[in-house]
Design an enzyme around this catalytic site. Sequence first.
Site, PDB file in Angstrom:
ATOM      1  N   ASP A  12       3.241   1.090   1.870  1.00  0.00           N
ATOM      2  CA  ASP A  12       1.875   1.598   1.968  1.00  0.00           C
ATOM      3  C   ASP A  12       1.009   0.586   1.221  1.00  0.00           C
ATOM      4  O   ASP A  12       1.018   0.541  -0.008  1.00  0.00           O
ATOM      5  CB  ASP A  12       1.823   2.989   1.313  1.00  0.00           C
ATOM      6  CG  ASP A  12       0.402   3.493   1.102  1.00  0.00           C
ATOM      7  OD1 ASP A  12      -0.545   2.865   1.625  1.00  0.00           O
ATOM      8  OD2 ASP A  12       0.241   4.523   0.412  1.00  0.00           O
ATOM      9  N   LYS A  74      -8.372  -4.914   0.644  1.00  0.00           N
ATOM     10  CA  LYS A  74      -8.175  -4.245   1.930  1.00  0.00           C
ATOM     11  C   LYS A  74      -9.507  -3.926   2.618  1.00  0.00           C
ATOM     12  O   LYS A  74      -9.579  -3.816   3.830  1.00  0.00           O
ATOM     13  CB  LYS A  74      -7.382  -2.956   1.675  1.00  0.00           C
ATOM     14  CG  LYS A  74      -6.990  -2.186   2.905  1.00  0.00           C
ATOM     15  CD  LYS A  74      -6.046  -1.073   2.500  1.00  0.00           C
ATOM     16  CE  LYS A  74      -5.743  -0.124   3.621  1.00  0.00           C
ATOM     17  NZ  LYS A  74      -4.809   0.937   3.177  1.00  0.00           N
ATOM     18  N   GLU A 175      -1.536   5.408   8.554  1.00  0.00           N
ATOM     19  CA  GLU A 175      -1.229   6.118   7.305  1.00  0.00           C
ATOM     20  C   GLU A 175      -1.094   7.635   7.491  1.00  0.00           C
ATOM     21  O   GLU A 175      -0.092   8.215   7.055  1.00  0.00           O
ATOM     22  CB  GLU A 175      -2.283   5.775   6.240  1.00  0.00           C
ATOM     23  CG  GLU A 175      -2.081   4.352   5.732  1.00  0.00           C
ATOM     24  CD  GLU A 175      -3.294   3.737   5.072  1.00  0.00           C
ATOM     25  OE1 GLU A 175      -4.270   4.466   4.787  1.00  0.00           O
ATOM     26  OE2 GLU A 175      -3.274   2.514   4.838  1.00  0.00           O
ATOM     27  N   ASP A 197      -6.843  12.305   4.879  1.00  0.00           N
ATOM     28  CA  ASP A 197      -6.381  11.194   4.028  1.00  0.00           C
ATOM     29  C   ASP A 197      -7.586  10.474   3.419  1.00  0.00           C
ATOM     30  O   ASP A 197      -8.277   9.714   4.096  1.00  0.00           O
ATOM     31  CB  ASP A 197      -5.538  10.243   4.906  1.00  0.00           C
ATOM     32  CG  ASP A 197      -5.000   9.049   4.134  1.00  0.00           C
ATOM     33  OD1 ASP A 197      -5.314   8.903   2.952  1.00  0.00           O
ATOM     34  OD2 ASP A 197      -4.244   8.263   4.745  1.00  0.00           O
TER      35      ASP A 197
END
Length: 612
Positions: A12, A74, A175, A197
């Site tokens: 992850d 990211k 994810e 999420d």
Amino acid sequence: MATSSERVIGIDLGTTNSCVAIVENGVPTVIPNRGGYKTTPSMIAVTEAGKRLVGHIAKRQAITNAENTVYAAKRLIGRKWSSPQVRNAVATSSYRIVEGPHQDVRIVLREKEYSVAEISAMVLQEMKVIAEDYLGEPVTKAVITVPAYFNDNQRKATKDAGEIAGLDVIRIINEPTAAALSYGYGRNIEKIVAVYDFGGGTFDISILEIGGNGVFKVIATAGDTFLGGEDVDARIIDWLVQGFREEHNIDLRQDRMALQRLKDAAEKAKCELSSVRETEVNLPFIISSGRNEALHLQRSIDRQTLEELSADLIERTVDICRQTLEDARLDKDEIEEVLLVGGMTRTPKIQMAVQGFFEREPSKGVHPDECVALGAAVQGMALLDQSQQMILLDVTPHALGIMTQGGYFEELIPQNTTVPTHRQKIFTTSRDNQTAVKILVMQGESERADENELLGEFILTGLRRAPKGQVEIEVTFEINADGIVSVRAKDLETAKEQSIDVTASSGLTRDEVQKMVSSAKDQLVERRSTEEFEAAKQEAERLVGEIERLFPQVEQIVASSDFGRDAIEKARAILEKARNAVKRHDLVAVKEQVEGLSRTHRMFRGVVAKKN
Ligand code: AMP
């Protein structure tokens, strides 16, 4: 039983933290790092001596080496220099972000430029080493997760980062889907679940159907790749900076070190406010005054203030949930379980908002920080060990299509289509003797091509000279199981596949795209367009005729009641616009006007019927 050389890790790769997991003897397990932590900060730094630091050790020295410490890379991966998100990061980051040679993004550390994929690769490499230390053997195969709402450029860049890190990335998975896998694995359940999420940098919502036979099918997904805990931290920073300015008339943002300390303190306060109602931000010697005296920042913040500062961000996530349910064509009461994933879901206000929206208490069945890596490990194992009966059916989060004449986006693969998938369409030339065609491949939801993400540019050369519309080209769009797009084109006359130059998307600026929109010289025109245009035109003309027929009666009714003058004016404007759109041969505009005309027609009919 898989041999050791077939081991695969699940990673992850988070905005704030990363996590690595493996399935050992059938049990998905998170691998702790050398310090014993199950997650590792996604931070890297270069020291004055040129040493590279990753993870906790990078985080620990961030304040004293703010300019050479990268966090939240990211948020930049796969983005273009000109994107608003990059502009925002340039203005607020303590490290230097510059434009790369292909209008891409580069990060400068100790005078050296790094691509964002290289930075992410350093984090991935660290995760690889953590796994290798634990297992005592080399590991190369990995499944890496990405936010469900990542587009093709972001996915490709993440895959590149994996390769740079020396990993064989056997699959990229979303994810929230990974979280659902970790939840459903080995449980033999049949349920419709929603995965909310909310992480450090991104927000995703996915709705999945878990079948008892090991099938995990995503029904719909959506999100925002620039909405996360970092934005909440930024609100707290703004609040602190503002307060300090009011008190001392000094802007703390001018000082990179002060900014880094503020960032740390804001995040810490935010996390603490998940368990206590009030906390203190205490930053002694934050900056010097004009008279060279040391100034301190000391301020208490309570949960209510934090909730007010972040209310609109939370509301945005709820709006996206609402839209996703609609896209999935489901009612709230059909959702049987709500999973909370990502560090931000520890925030009481967020838990309440999710519970309030879905009208059910979220499940405690997954660990918000670990379930994504665990799910990735489960998927990795299933891909290597075919005896595992597990099928994962995900969807594409964005529609895929091309730009057509006039700068419109022609959708070929709709949003939420199950992947892998492919579609073919026949196109033809738009002018006489055209020997080359250009196709801009795009991803997004807007009707206007320039508002969508440009993925690549096709140039197909060597076509036969012929009057426009005669040469036929078959274009195949494909999305693989990683969610990554590829496109091929075939000249149907010669039955040969033509060579295609695909320019990386980051090679084009928005301005250049804009120019292409207006010139539109070498673009293809879709075969179907003519028929479609004819049908829309007929419908528009029929409605225009009907409305014109009713106009005198409606005008009379309105004149006597003095009611609805506006509606008459609006109807006139719609008639005018529709006539113009037909004249311009503008398919999208005609379609739009047909909607307006239908409404007007219904309204006119209603007015006349009521009077009679
Ligand atoms: P993730 O991307 O899932 O690792 O989530 C990281 C984000 O969650 C960061 O913005 C953290 O500050 C935030 N976070 C972690 N723990 C908490 C907490 N206890 N309360 C609120 N936010 C948290």
